[in-house]
Motif scaffolding. Structure first.
Motif, short mmCIF file in Angstrom:
data_model
loop_
_atom_site.label_atom_id
_atom_site.label_comp_id
_atom_site.label_asym_id
_atom_site.label_seq_id
_atom_site.Cartn_x
_atom_site.Cartn_y
_atom_site.Cartn_z
N VAL A 86 0.86 -1.18 0.00
CA VAL A 86 0.00 0.00 0.00
C VAL A 86 0.90 1.23 0.00
CG1 VAL A 86 -1.81 1.27 1.21
CG2 VAL A 86 -1.77 -1.23 1.30
N ALA A 87 0.58 2.21 -0.84
CA ALA A 87 1.43 3.40 -0.91
C ALA A 87 0.60 4.64 -1.23
CB ALA A 87 2.52 3.22 -1.98
N ASP A 116 5.44 6.27 -5.22
CA ASP A 116 5.41 6.23 -3.76
C ASP A 116 6.08 7.49 -3.20
OD1 ASP A 116 5.83 5.72 -1.06
OD2 ASP A 116 6.25 3.59 -1.37
N LEU A 117 5.28 8.32 -2.55
CA LEU A 117 5.82 9.61 -2.10
C LEU A 117 6.81 9.46 -0.93
CD1 LEU A 117 4.18 10.45 0.73
CD2 LEU A 117 2.41 11.08 -0.87
N GLU A 118 6.62 8.42 -0.11
CA GLU A 118 7.55 8.21 1.00
C GLU A 118 8.90 7.74 0.49
OE1 GLU A 118 7.92 5.41 5.01
OE2 GLU A 118 5.95 5.79 4.11
N ARG A 119 8.88 6.83 -0.47
CA ARG A 119 10.14 6.30 -0.99
C ARG A 119 10.94 7.35 -1.74
NH1 ARG A 119 10.70 1.24 -5.32
NH2 ARG A 119 12.99 1.32 -5.50
N PHE A 120 10.24 8.21 -2.51
CA PHE A 120 10.94 9.18 -3.36
C PHE A 120 10.89 10.60 -2.80
CE2 PHE A 120 9.75 5.69 -6.21
CZ PHE A 120 10.96 5.43 -6.83
N ASP A 121 10.41 10.72 -1.55
CA ASP A 121 10.36 12.02 -0.87
C ASP A 121 9.59 13.04 -1.71
OD1 ASP A 121 10.83 13.80 1.16
OD2 ASP A 121 12.77 14.48 0.36
N LEU A 122 8.35 12.69 -2.04
CA LEU A 122 7.50 13.55 -2.86
C LEU A 122 6.41 14.19 -2.01
CD1 LEU A 122 7.05 11.09 -5.87
CD2 LEU A 122 8.73 12.93 -5.66
N ALA A 123 5.78 15.18 -2.56
CA ALA A 123 4.67 15.86 -1.87
C ALA A 123 3.35 15.32 -2.37
CB ALA A 123 4.75 17.37 -2.13
N HIS A 124 2.30 15.47 -1.55
CA HIS A 124 0.96 15.12 -2.02
C HIS A 124 0.60 16.00 -3.21
CE1 HIS A 124 -0.25 12.30 1.11
NE2 HIS A 124 0.35 13.09 2.00
#
Length: 564
Positions: free
Chosen positions: A428-429, A441-449
């Motif tokens: 789940v991502a 995946d925003l957590e893996r690639f340090d992205l914003a919503h």
């Protein structure tokens, strides 16, 4: 499907003439003779491994080998007695009867009947896929432990020491090691000498029939030195002639006791046959039918039962030998059977002096190749869960020995448990817009919503009773991922199925989000999922915000329709 094609599928031997016209029969003849030179001594040895009279192994190399070739889907497979199946047979029967008794043989025959019926039923019902429930790491854990048990069990007879059956193999083996002072020197000389000779011949002259050379030399030396008269164990008298056809003694109480072992033998023996067929068919770039092979192997075991022998399987080593010598059809197996028939009719007196330590050497040399500890290491490196399952199966098989069937059953339960566990914890991502223009995946690639009012959730699993709770929790967390979330967009490309529980949960979520002043939207849903939603009546309710194909399309439309 034409009548001829259908008949060829049910009766594979009907396709042999076409293969002969294309490739000739020379390869089959050479392969059949070559395999026969290995089959005869191995059959004697594997029967001994199963705690049965050696000649029973020759019986297992006759009609069962013929039937397996006629009805199997891979013409290069060599069906007959094999190490793992023989060990499983002997180990499971030792607690029930004494070896070298009619009752022990009757139970082995019953085991062949039951395991054959299981395989035949699975093949006829096209249920071969059920055997794939046993994962490769678990299977390798079992095979490595079983191979180690086989090697340990053959070390005492290799040097003329008796391995007593006290019900706990490791303790019995340690007790046998304590009798090192009772080694029979002549037996040790034959056993160790045969093992060294087999190893050297395999490395220095692999094309020569090493097993036959060593066995033939050992018989001559045994007769010349009068090995039996000096206390050495020999094969002894082998009934001349072919085995009679007989109906197995069917005992209900024994069948209930043997059912788990019969299932394990059906499973393990087919995995061995399937591994050979996959390798050979891959090299030939030809298809093979696992259900038809189940039928062939099942009928082979039934033939074994009706000729008073032990369960059979396809040997990986003999099948590889058959393939490398040019076999294309089951004619090679017929040639092998003809040689075994000639042996039983004309040459059984020559086998009387064959030392049993030499048979132990044959088993050790063949089974040592099954040890593959690197496979356990690879399983651990690939996935920690798989590594734990392989290690636990290995330990359980050793701990339960001689009842190693309990080890594979432990592994099977582990496989199923891991499958359920992984199904309950899918990937789940939450997604954000990546620099490459895709949502990742925003957590893996340090992205914003993507927007303060929208959260995108990707769910990589079928939406079923197993995963419904996980999906619900993930969606509710997504609704709280930002302070002012108005819409949770489900990226549904990974949802390839949905069941009644999933539909019920999804309907409840839609209602709950509406009460909270939020909304659920979907993109990338597959046709089968939409069809299920339409049948359930959910689709009309969510269709305005569920027919988007991509995250970007959904986001653009949702922001355009959103109130200021």
């Amino acid at each position: 499907m034409t009548t001829r094609a259908s008949a060829a599928r049910l009766l594979p031997f009907l396709a042999w003439p076409g293969q002969w016209a294309r490739y000739g029969i020379r390869g089959d003849l050479i392969a059949g003779l070559t395999v026969a030179l290995v089959m005869v001594p191995q059959s004697l040895a594997y029967a001994q491994l199963g705690s049965l009279p050696p000649y029973i192994g020759l019986y297992a190399a006759l009609l069962p080998a013929l039937v397996g070739a006629l009805f199997g889907s891979c013409g290069q497979l060599s069906t007959g007695p094999v190490a793992l199946t023989s060990l499983l047979t002997g180990a499971s029967l030792l607690p029930l009867a004494s070896p070298d008794t009619p009752e022990f043989l009757a139970l082995a025959v019953l085991l062949a009947l039951m395991s054959g019926l299981i395989q035949l039923a699975l093949g006829v019902l096209r249920l071969g896929w059920l055997l794939n429930l046993l994962s490769h790491p678990v299977l390798m854990g079992f095979i490595n432990a079983a191979a180690l048990v086989i090697c340990m069990s053959q070390l005492p007879p290799l040097v003329g020491v008796k391995l007593h059956n006290g019900g706990q193999f490791l303790a019995d083996f340690l007790n046998a090691l304590g009798e090192v002072g009772n080694i029979h020197l002549q037996s040790a000389a034959f056993g160790i000498g045969a093992l060294i000779s087999l190893t050297l011949l395999r490395r220095l002259a692999p094309r020569l029939p090493g097993v036959l050379i060593v066995v033939g030399t050992s018989i001559a030396l045994s007769a010349w030195l009068e090995f039996a008269a000096q206390g050495g164990a020999v094969v002894g008298a082998i009934p001349a002639g072919l085995p009679p056809l007989s109906i197995p003694d069917i005992r209900t109480d024994a069948m209930v006791t043997l059912l788990p072992t019969a299932f394990v033998i059906a499973l393990v023996s087919f995995m061995e046959a399937a591994s050979s067929a996959k390798v050979i068919s891959g090299k030939l770039r030809e298809p093979w039918d696992q259900n038809q092979e189940l039928i062939g192997q099942g009928l082979s075991k039934l033939a074994s039962a009706f000729t008073g022998s032990l369960p059979t399987s396809a040997s990986f080593s003999r099948s590889a030998l058959s393939f490398t010598n040019g076999a294309r059809t089951g004619l090679s197996a017929l040639v092998t059977v003809a040689v075994v028939v000639a042996t039983l009719i004309f040459f059984t007196p020559l086998l009387w002096h064959l030392p049993k330590p030499v048979l132990a050497a044959v088993i050790l040399q063949a089974v040592f190749n099954l040890l593959d500890l690197k496979a356990l290491k690879k399983a651990w490196q690939a996935n920690r869960d798989d590594g734990v399952a392989a290690a636990l199966t290995f330990v359980a098989t050793l701990s339960f020995a001689p009842n190693i069937q309990n080890g594979i059953l432990t592994g099977l339960l582990l496989s199923l448990s891991l499958m359920v566990y992984r199904s309950m914890t899918p990937r789940v991502a939450l997604l954000g817009l990546h620099a490459d223009g895709t949502y990742r995946d925003l957590e893996r690639f340090d992205l914003a919503h993507p927007h303060p009012h929208v959260v995108i959730l990707r769910f990589d699993s079928p939406l079923s009773f197993v995963t419904a709770a996980t999906f619900e929790d993930a969606t509710l967390r997504a609704a709280r991922a930002q302070p002012d979330v108005r819409t949770v967009l489900i990226s549904g490309a990974g949802i390839n199925d949905i069941d009644a529980t999933g539909l019920h949960m999804l309907t409840a979520l839609v209602d709950r989000f509406a009460l909270q002043g939020q909304a659920l939207a979907f993109c990338g849903l597959k046709k089968q999922v939409i069809d299920a939603m339409q049948r359930d009546g959910l689709w009309p309710r969510i269709e305005p915000h569920a027919a988007y194909r991509t995250e970007q399309q959904a986001l653009d439309q949702l922001l355009q329709d959103a109130p200021e």
